[in-house]
Design a protein around this motif. Sequence first.
Motif, mmCIF file in Angstrom:
data_model
loop_
_atom_site.group_PDB
_atom_site.id
_atom_site.type_symbol
_atom_site.label_atom_id
_atom_site.label_comp_id
_atom_site.label_asym_id
_atom_site.label_seq_id
_atom_site.Cartn_x
_atom_site.Cartn_y
_atom_site.Cartn_z
ATOM 1 N N TYR A 80 0.782 -1.453 0.514
ATOM 2 C CA TYR A 80 -0.159 0.226 -0.097
ATOM 3 C C TYR A 80 1.050 1.736 0.340
ATOM 4 O O TYR A 80 0.634 2.602 -0.030
ATOM 5 N N TYR A 81 2.208 1.376 0.018
ATOM 6 C CA TYR A 81 3.220 2.038 -0.314
ATOM 7 C C TYR A 81 3.007 3.492 -1.552
ATOM 8 O O TYR A 81 3.048 2.167 -2.596
ATOM 9 N N ARG A 82 2.536 4.481 -1.660
ATOM 10 C CA ARG A 82 2.895 5.112 -2.380
ATOM 11 C C ARG A 82 3.607 6.426 -2.044
ATOM 12 O O ARG A 82 3.719 6.994 -1.404
ATOM 13 N N ALA A 83 4.677 7.005 -3.087
ATOM 14 C CA ALA A 83 5.484 7.993 -2.826
ATOM 15 C C ALA A 83 4.612 9.537 -2.541
ATOM 16 O O ALA A 83 5.353 10.439 -2.167
ATOM 17 N N TRP A 84 3.477 9.062 -3.086
ATOM 18 C CA TRP A 84 2.735 10.561 -3.415
ATOM 19 C C TRP A 84 1.679 10.709 -2.060
ATOM 20 O O TRP A 84 1.443 12.011 -1.906
ATOM 21 N N LEU A 85 1.998 9.595 -1.110
ATOM 22 C CA LEU A 85 0.902 9.606 -0.082
ATOM 23 C C LEU A 85 1.757 10.708 0.413
ATOM 24 O O LEU A 85 0.264 11.249 1.378
ATOM 25 N N LYS A 86 1.935 10.992 1.069
ATOM 26 C CA LYS A 86 3.050 12.016 2.318
ATOM 27 C C LYS A 86 2.193 13.474 1.492
ATOM 28 O O LYS A 86 1.586 14.742 2.656
ATOM 29 N N ASP A 87 2.347 13.663 0.037
ATOM 30 C CA ASP A 87 1.995 15.118 -0.387
ATOM 31 C C ASP A 87 0.981 15.484 -0.546
ATOM 32 O O ASP A 87 0.542 16.041 -0.406
ATOM 33 N N ALA A 88 -0.110 14.004 -0.349
ATOM 34 C CA ALA A 88 -1.338 13.990 -0.793
ATOM 35 C C ALA A 88 -2.584 14.288 0.858
ATOM 36 O O ALA A 88 -3.127 15.822 0.636
#
Length: 340
Positions: A169-177
């Motif tokens: 479930y890790y996505r590199a953009w998750l923190k930015d979102a």
Amino acid sequence: MRCNYSYSDIQITDRPQTLLDGMRWYLDYLQDLVVEDFERKNLSQPYILEQKRFVERFKNTLESKGYLPDRMGFILSKKEVGLFHNFLIEKKYSAKTYNKHIVGIRTMYNAFMKEGYIDHNPFARVRMKYTVTNPDIIYEEELEKLFKIIRPENGHVQIGTTRKGKKNYYRAWLKDAILLALYTGERRDGVFLLQWRHVEENYLKIPNFKINRKQKVEDFHYVPITEDMAEFLMTLKRGNDDDYIIEPSHENRDTLKNQCSKSFSHFWSVAGFEKRKDFKALRKTLETRLWTMLGDKSKALKRHKNLSTTIDHYLGQEEILKELKGQKMFGFLHELNIPT
């Protein structure tokens, strides 16, 4: 036999004769295929598909008990309504999911009433189940812990026993979102539809995506770019004006929206918090912070259902934009936005 998504043989002047015809008519009605131009609703495809699932489950429930929707009329007895209630209970759906199914079929029958096909709604007497709304905000210490957990090695999960059941479930953009949602108060739709052209000198001019889509208008609201939001935006790679702010290369924004929800819930669970909180809690967090900083003035930044927004409202926004310039809403957040 499954309900057709489109029943193109139906003309605007046709009156469905059976319950199955009514179901088919309703699915076309949702897509604006059997209405005049002035009646268009412009509903989203995800919403239409969800309503289609509810209708199909209702139809399948009747058929499983020996009823024939292609030979039935629109009027249902309490017993027939109870069959769908019992189906939902036996499936052990959550209260929220139960309510969504009932509301979906009730809405279909409301459409039948609006067209004069029936004179009462047999689902009007079904009681909604009690649900607990989650007004909680997300606190600083929770965000700090969550951001430490959001790493590729913590995204793994095994569903079933096969290799296909392995997911990450890790996505590199998750923190930015997450940060964009926190700074703007946008829903998932807005977070993934925001483009660089919406970034003005000291504020974001954000379309009211839901209202604009449904009513074919160009309504928008302002969100101040505080010092810490500006620092966050500077960490992102600025594209062309029409590029999306989050994951611009991904064409399917609905896919990103769904991935975001699942990824957020996964890492929240991995973090081990006692109380479950969803992505939408970020929206409430911003509202609470603005209230703390501005008091009653913060109301000027809220979205208004009435599109004829008053001049005072816009003047209030202008005053707030000036007042918040150079301030930080979430001073600790710049330390969290560290690439992993």
